[in-house]
Design a protein around this motif. Structure first.
Motif, PDB file in Angstrom:
ATOM      1  N   GLY A  77       0.831  -0.865   0.194  1.00 24.44           N
ATOM      2  CA  GLY A  77       0.212   0.133  -0.018  1.00 24.44           C
ATOM      3  C   GLY A  77       0.738   1.371  -0.183  1.00 24.44           C
ATOM      4  N   VAL A  78       0.100   2.303   0.362  1.00 31.20           N
ATOM      5  CA  VAL A  78       0.988   3.663   0.512  1.00 31.20           C
ATOM      6  C   VAL A  78       0.496   4.642   1.234  1.00 31.20           C
ATOM      7  N   VAL A  79       1.314   5.501   2.393  1.00 24.37           N
ATOM      8  CA  VAL A  79       1.239   6.297   2.968  1.00 24.37           C
ATOM      9  C   VAL A  79       1.219   7.607   1.889  1.00 24.37           C
ATOM     10  N   ARG A  80      -0.003   8.122   1.740  1.00 24.80           N
ATOM     11  CA  ARG A  80       0.334   9.940   1.439  1.00 24.80           C
ATOM     12  C   ARG A  80       0.315  10.674   2.929  1.00 24.80           C
ATOM     13  N   TYR A  81       0.885  11.687   1.995  1.00 19.46           N
ATOM     14  CA  TYR A  81       1.127  12.653   3.554  1.00 19.46           C
ATOM     15  C   TYR A  81       1.589  14.218   2.791  1.00 19.46           C
ATOM     16  N   GLY A  82       1.276  15.557   3.584  1.00 20.92           N
ATOM     17  CA  GLY A  82       1.626  16.328   3.180  1.00 20.92           C
ATOM     18  C   GLY A  82       1.471  17.618   4.087  1.00 20.92           C
ATOM     19  N   PHE A  83       2.161  18.943   4.148  1.00 19.26           N
ATOM     20  CA  PHE A  83       2.638  19.250   5.057  1.00 19.26           C
ATOM     21  C   PHE A  83       2.090  20.363   4.705  1.00 19.26           C
ATOM     22  N   GLN A  84       1.193  21.363   6.213  1.00 16.35           N
ATOM     23  CA  GLN A  84       0.934  22.950   6.251  1.00 16.35           C
ATOM     24  C   GLN A  84       1.243  23.684   6.779  1.00 16.35           C
ATOM     25  N   ASN A 115      -0.537  15.949   7.222  1.00 14.75           N
ATOM     26  CA  ASN A 115      -1.260  15.105   7.150  1.00 14.75           C
ATOM     27  C   ASN A 115      -1.188  13.629   6.821  1.00 14.75           C
ATOM     28  N   LEU A 116      -2.091  12.977   7.472  1.00 15.64           N
ATOM     29  CA  LEU A 116      -1.567  11.630   6.516  1.00 15.64           C
ATOM     30  C   LEU A 116      -2.838  10.673   6.557  1.00 15.64           C
ATOM     31  N   PHE A 117      -2.596  10.015   5.591  1.00 13.72           N
ATOM     32  CA  PHE A 117      -3.857   9.278   4.672  1.00 13.72           C
ATOM     33  C   PHE A 117      -2.607   7.410   4.532  1.00 13.72           C
ATOM     34  N   VAL A 118      -3.573   6.390   5.015  1.00 13.57           N
ATOM     35  CA  VAL A 118      -3.091   5.529   5.286  1.00 13.57           C
ATOM     36  C   VAL A 118      -4.166   4.411   4.338  1.00 13.57           C
ATOM     37  N   ASP A 119      -3.488   4.089   3.163  1.00 15.99           N
ATOM     38  CA  ASP A 119      -4.732   3.175   2.000  1.00 15.99           C
ATOM     39  C   ASP A 119      -3.256   1.920   2.174  1.00 15.99           C
ATOM     40  N   ALA A 120      -3.866   0.811   2.854  1.00 20.47           N
ATOM     41  CA  ALA A 120      -2.759  -0.740   2.691  1.00 20.47           C
ATOM     42  C   ALA A 120      -3.889  -1.758   3.095  1.00 20.47           C
ATOM     43  N   PRO A 132      -8.248 -10.524   3.003  1.00 18.50           N
ATOM     44  CA  PRO A 132      -6.761  -9.474   2.800  1.00 18.50           C
ATOM     45  C   PRO A 132      -7.770  -8.728   4.341  1.00 18.50           C
ATOM     46  N   TRP A 133      -6.595  -8.167   5.294  1.00 15.88           N
ATOM     47  CA  TRP A 133      -7.024  -6.915   5.852  1.00 15.88           C
ATOM     48  C   TRP A 133      -7.135  -5.213   5.457  1.00 15.88           C
ATOM     49  N   THR A 134      -8.087  -4.275   5.875  1.00 19.22           N
ATOM     50  CA  THR A 134      -7.201  -3.407   5.466  1.00 19.22           C
ATOM     51  C   THR A 134      -7.211  -2.126   6.271  1.00 19.22           C
ATOM     52  N   VAL A 135      -6.724  -0.915   5.832  1.00 18.84           N
ATOM     53  CA  VAL A 135      -6.341  -0.047   6.414  1.00 18.84           C
ATOM     54  C   VAL A 135      -6.892   1.233   5.742  1.00 18.84           C
ATOM     55  N   SER A 158      -1.224   5.480  15.029  1.00 16.88           N
ATOM     56  CA  SER A 158      -2.063   4.192  15.286  1.00 16.88           C
ATOM     57  C   SER A 158      -3.274   4.376  14.376  1.00 16.88           C
ATOM     58  N   PHE A 159      -3.587   3.132  13.819  1.00 14.55           N
ATOM     59  CA  PHE A 159      -4.240   3.312  12.363  1.00 14.55           C
ATOM     60  C   PHE A 159      -5.522   1.208  13.220  1.00 14.55           C
ATOM     61  N   ARG A 160      -6.503   1.949  13.116  1.00 16.59           N
ATOM     62  CA  ARG A 160      -7.388   0.086  13.045  1.00 16.59           C
ATOM     63  C   ARG A 160      -7.334  -0.097  12.090  1.00 16.59           C
ATOM     64  N   VAL A 161      -7.379  -1.645  12.610  1.00 17.79           N
ATOM     65  CA  VAL A 161      -7.314  -2.983  10.504  1.00 17.79           C
ATOM     66  C   VAL A 161      -8.305  -3.408  10.959  1.00 17.79           C
TER      67      VAL A 161
END
Length: 202
Positions: A77-84, A115-120, A132-135, A158-161
């Motif tokens: 998957g990926v972790v997308r991120y950005g700063f402000q 800013n974080l967005f997890v898609d795994a 499959p498990w997802t986040v 921490s992200f709940r699966v």
């Protein structure tokens, strides 16, 4: 008589064509509605890309504490991120897009919103459950950085699966913030507090 018959046929034909045109008129409205949906979709994608312009790829195996000893789960998957940059001292929180700002342009001891967005997707080694498990979740963190000495700041999220089989799990990431760059330090699966791993049947 023949002329009258031809006139009637012509009249019926004209009436039939008029009815067909009236039936197909609403199609243009449906097309307009579809166009509006497309515009909203593109607008959402633009906002998403603006908020999370950078990507960290996830790949490999991590320890799965919800199953037997030494059980592993594959992650992709990926972790997308950005700063402000957070402008303090004004009513409410105001942000400046820092993705286009050089680290040298950031004044000392500035607050940044990460800013974080997890898609795994995780594939466990489970004989009972083969789904499959997802986040797929977003998070944010305010950090204080010192651009003068390029200090490193560590954050943990921490992200709940979702869709786990034998025990609830959290996927925990540790990152380091260096300038306007985010680096993945570690990732691990942990049992939710109070949960117990499944025991293998003999």
């Amino acid at each position: 008589m023949k002329t009258l018959f031809v006139a009637l046929v012509a009249l019926l034909f004209a009436f039939f064509i008029g009815c067909q045109n009236s039936i197909t008129d609403p199609v243009s409205e449906t097309t307009n509605m579809a166009g509006t949906v497309d515009e909203e979709t593109f607008a959402y994608k633009d906002v998403f890309t603006f908020t999370y312009p950078n990507v960290i790829k996830l790949s490999g195996s991590i320890y799965d504490p919800s199953h037997r000893l030494n059980s592993l789960a594959e992650i992709e998957g990926v972790v997308r991120y950005g700063f402000q940059e957070v402008n303090s001292g004004t009513p409410g929180e105001k942000y400046v897009d820092i993705n286009k700002i050089k680290p040298s342009d950031i004044s000392p001891s500035k607050k940044l919103k990460v800013n974080l967005f997890v898609d795994a997707v995780l594939k466990p080694n489970c004989v009972i459950h083969n789904q499959p498990w997802t986040v797929k979740k977003a998070a944010e963190q305010i950090v204080t950085v010192n651009a003068a000495n390029q200090s490193v700041v560590y954050i943990q999220k921490s992200f709940r699966v979702s869709n786990t089989c034998c025990a609830p799990l959290n996927l925990i990431f540790k990152f380091e913030v260096f300038g306007r760059e985010l680096r993945l330090v570690s990732m691990e699966l942990k049992l939710v507090d109070g949960s117990e791993p499944i025991e293998d049947e003999e």
